[in-house]
Design a protein around this motif. Structure first.
Motif, PDB file in Angstrom:
ATOM      1  N   HIS A   1      79.789  14.428  49.447  1.00 31.62           N
ATOM      2  CA  HIS A   1      78.029  15.534  49.651  1.00 31.62           C
ATOM      3  C   HIS A   1      78.781  16.677  49.156  1.00 31.62           C
ATOM      4  CE1 HIS A   1      74.382  17.313  50.486  1.00 31.62           C
ATOM      5  NE2 HIS A   1      74.039  16.540  50.229  1.00 31.62           N
ATOM      6  N   ASN A   2      78.305  17.559  49.093  1.00 35.25           N
ATOM      7  CA  ASN A   2      78.429  19.067  48.517  1.00 35.25           C
ATOM      8  C   ASN A   2      76.541  19.427  49.316  1.00 35.25           C
ATOM      9  OD1 ASN A   2      78.715  21.770  48.279  1.00 35.25           O
ATOM     10  ND2 ASN A   2      78.973  21.449  46.526  1.00 35.25           N
ATOM     11  N   PRO A   3      76.714  20.401  50.478  1.00 35.72           N
ATOM     12  CA  PRO A   3      77.514  21.258  51.554  1.00 35.72           C
ATOM     13  C   PRO A   3      78.630  20.390  52.113  1.00 35.72           C
ATOM     14  CG  PRO A   3      75.705  22.008  51.943  1.00 35.72           C
ATOM     15  CD  PRO A   3      75.415  20.153  51.021  1.00 35.72           C
ATOM     16  N   THR A   4      77.393  19.070  53.113  1.00 37.60           N
ATOM     17  CA  THR A   4      78.178  19.175  54.465  1.00 37.60           C
ATOM     18  C   THR A   4      79.419  17.774  54.317  1.00 37.60           C
ATOM     19  OG1 THR A   4      77.100  16.168  54.382  1.00 37.60           O
ATOM     20  CG2 THR A   4      75.331  18.303  55.019  1.00 37.60           C
TER      21      THR A   4
ATOM     22  N   PRO B   1      68.599  15.114  49.776  1.00 38.14           N
ATOM     23  CA  PRO B   1      68.479  15.508  50.814  1.00 38.14           C
ATOM     24  C   PRO B   1      68.663  16.966  50.654  1.00 38.14           C
ATOM     25  CG  PRO B   1      70.359  13.621  49.186  1.00 38.14           C
ATOM     26  CD  PRO B   1      68.951  14.154  48.650  1.00 38.14           C
ATOM     27  N   ASN B   2      68.306  17.037  52.327  1.00 33.01           N
ATOM     28  CA  ASN B   2      68.662  18.142  53.095  1.00 33.01           C
ATOM     29  C   ASN B   2      69.253  18.742  54.007  1.00 33.01           C
ATOM     30  OD1 ASN B   2      67.442  21.176  53.873  1.00 33.01           O
ATOM     31  ND2 ASN B   2      65.841  21.409  53.091  1.00 33.01           N
ATOM     32  N   PRO B   3      70.584  19.496  53.843  1.00 30.43           N
ATOM     33  CA  PRO B   3      71.030  20.358  52.523  1.00 30.43           C
ATOM     34  C   PRO B   3      71.599  19.617  51.501  1.00 30.43           C
ATOM     35  CG  PRO B   3      72.329  20.165  54.816  1.00 30.43           C
ATOM     36  CD  PRO B   3      70.958  19.011  55.411  1.00 30.43           C
ATOM     37  N   THR B   4      70.913  20.827  50.986  1.00 34.48           N
ATOM     38  CA  THR B   4      72.036  20.285  49.209  1.00 34.48           C
ATOM     39  C   THR B   4      72.315  21.005  48.174  1.00 34.48           C
ATOM     40  OG1 THR B   4      72.210  18.016  47.525  1.00 34.48           O
ATOM     41  CG2 THR B   4      70.334  19.761  47.750  1.00 34.48           C
ATOM     42  N   TYR B   5      72.912  20.536  47.596  1.00 37.25           N
ATOM     43  CA  TYR B   5      73.685  21.686  46.181  1.00 37.25           C
ATOM     44  C   TYR B   5      72.472  21.951  45.362  1.00 37.25           C
ATOM     45  CZ  TYR B   5      76.659  23.386  41.781  1.00 37.25           C
ATOM     46  OH  TYR B   5      77.109  23.814  41.192  1.00 37.25           O
ATOM     47  N   PRO B   6      72.319  23.263  45.471  1.00 41.53           N
ATOM     48  CA  PRO B   6      71.183  24.119  44.841  1.00 41.53           C
ATOM     49  C   PRO B   6      70.544  23.598  44.035  1.00 41.53           C
ATOM     50  CG  PRO B   6      72.436  25.870  46.032  1.00 41.53           C
ATOM     51  CD  PRO B   6      73.267  24.855  45.435  1.00 41.53           C
TER      52      PRO B   6
ATOM     53  N   ILE C   1      71.900  27.858  54.900  1.00 42.55           N
ATOM     54  CA  ILE C   1      70.102  28.395  54.910  1.00 42.55           C
ATOM     55  C   ILE C   1      70.096  27.665  52.992  1.00 42.55           C
ATOM     56  CG2 ILE C   1      69.741  30.838  54.670  1.00 42.55           C
ATOM     57  CD1 ILE C   1      67.416  29.177  55.760  1.00 42.55           C
ATOM     58  N   GLY C   2      70.985  28.602  52.540  1.00 46.60           N
ATOM     59  CA  GLY C   2      71.440  28.583  50.832  1.00 46.60           C
ATOM     60  C   GLY C   2      71.360  27.241  50.173  1.00 46.60           C
ATOM     61  N   PHE C   3      71.700  25.903  50.908  1.00 48.70           N
ATOM     62  CA  PHE C   3      71.913  24.563  50.480  1.00 48.70           C
ATOM     63  C   PHE C   3      70.463  24.290  51.105  1.00 48.70           C
ATOM     64  CE2 PHE C   3      76.110  25.959  51.072  1.00 48.70           C
ATOM     65  CZ  PHE C   3      76.251  26.398  49.935  1.00 48.70           C
TER      66      PHE C   3
END
Length: 395
Positions: free
Chosen positions: A175-178, A122-127, A356-358
């Motif tokens: 979910h991290n970060p959402t 998934p995007n965004p997601t934990y790096p 954006i980091g995620f």
């Protein structure tokens, strides 16, 4: 020096940009409220610490341990799954202890993903969910996880369009970060989808216990047949305030567990044994501390949502995790998450994580961690109000 192949594939860590600004401001004597990293600020419960101290005094525990985790800890993991989710786990073949879930996910990707293997994330997601694939040499494909977007429709569309067929799906709910949450029915669909498409699944259940307003986070493994297609990771970091202890584990599909166990046998000797012994007490001991930790985050969440709303920043209230996923106010959204985060450090005196980091789909958001007490959160809201008021006349 010549370029390093894997390092070239990893972008600069955008969170460092805000981190450096925060340190620079603090060197000047400014009080920066840090809501960036999800680093729990409270002490580990005393009964866990006491067990660690007791185990440290036994010289037998100073030797190398087992890279897959001592048997009694794996047994405690199996018991915990039975009590929590009514799921049976074989401690020998279906469980492996990891040095936090981040290490486990990274090493499992390294064990099962090869050059060119397609992996959906998934995007965004934990790096680490995305970059474990890149480090392993896989072909990362992003599935949008956005409000108003049907995740399954996007998953099906991506599967039809990609070749070779996807090998792995990495997901994480809550979910991290959402802070997105799902029901058991979601995992039923995931298991069916994985079977139909010959995919493996990794599910990260790091925030199983940090849930609010009557929501219960299901386990992926509660679904019949889930063990046939995948594994689930859990970490003691958040539930038991043990982030620096680095204790996690993976359970589920025996073949995937064996792959992770084997690669770990070449890379580490497991955690310091007293930490493993104390972790048994965490899982098997009184769970009141978990409820107290969860309640602390709920109170902080409510204070943040209310005080930031009064400051002019309307944020959706999360039902889980120790984070708030805050959409940048419309008037400032064109800044993007990095510039907006810099603005908050300079003008509001708070540090947050740029969305954006995620992943690129996170650029309209910033993540705020609930790692400061209520007084500091209210102070942060005052900073936000002041910053917004200073900016608005410029529009």
């Amino acid at each position: 020096m010549e370029d390093f192949h894997r390092i070239k594939r990893l972008p600069p860590y955008v969170f460092n940009i805000v981190g450096e600004l925060k340190l620079e401001a603090r060197r000047k004597g400014e009080d920066i409220i840090d809501l960036g990293m999800g680093n729990p600020d409270q002490a580990t419960p005393p009964h866990i610490v006491e067990k660690l101290a007791e185990a440290i005094h036994n010289p037998k525990n100073h030797r190398y341990s087992a890279s897959k985790g001592i048997y009694k800890l794996r047994l405690a993991i199996a018991d915990w799954y039975r009590r929590r989710f009514n799921v049976e786990i074989d401690p020998e073949k279906e469980a492996v202890v990891t040095i936090g879930s981040k290490e486990g996910i990274g090493h499992l990707a390294l064990a099962i993903v090869g050059p060119g293997d397609v992996v959906f994330v998934p995007n965004p997601t934990y790096p680490i969910h995305a970059y474990s694939v890149i480090i392993a040499g896989g072909d990362l494909r992003s599935i949008p996880l956005l409000p108003g977007v049907d995740f399954f429709a996007e998953l099906e569309k991506a599967t039809k369009e990609v070749w070779p067929r996807p090998k792995l799906l990495i997901i994480n709910f809550p979910h991290n970060p959402t802070t997105e949450v799902v029901s058991k029915e979601f995992f039923v669909k995931i298991v069916d989808f994985a079977r139909e498409n010959g995919m493996m699944v990794i599910h990260d259940l790091a925030y199983a216990d940090i849930v609010f307003d009557g929501y219960r986070a299901p386990s992926f493994l509660e679904v019949p047949g889930a063990k046939d297609v995948g594994v689930e990771f859990f970490t003691l970091s958040k539930s038991y305030n043990m982030p620096g202890w680095r204790v996690g584990f993976a359970v589920g599909n025996p073949r995937l567990i064996a792959a992770l166990t084997r690669i770990k046998s070449y890379l580490d000797y497991g955690m310091f044994q007293p930490i493993q012994i104390a972790s048994i007490i965490a899982l098997n001991g009184p769970q009141d501390c978990v409820a107290e930790i969860c309640e602390m985050y709920r109170v902080r969440r409510d204070v943040l949502i209310e005080s930031f709303s009064k400051a002019g920043w309307q944020i959706e209230k999360p039902r889980a995790t120790m984070f708030v996923w805050a959409r940048i106010p419309e008037e400032m959204r064109s800044m993007g998450s990095v510039e907006f985060s810099k603005f908050l450090v300079r003008e509001a005196k708070i540090a947050v994580s740029p969305g954006i980091g995620f992943g690129e789909y996170g650029n309209d958001y910033v993540r705020l961690a609930l790692v400061e007490n209520e007084q500091r959160i209210r102070q942060a809201a005052k900073g936000v109000k002041k910053a917004f008021e200073s900016w608005m006349p410029k529009v």
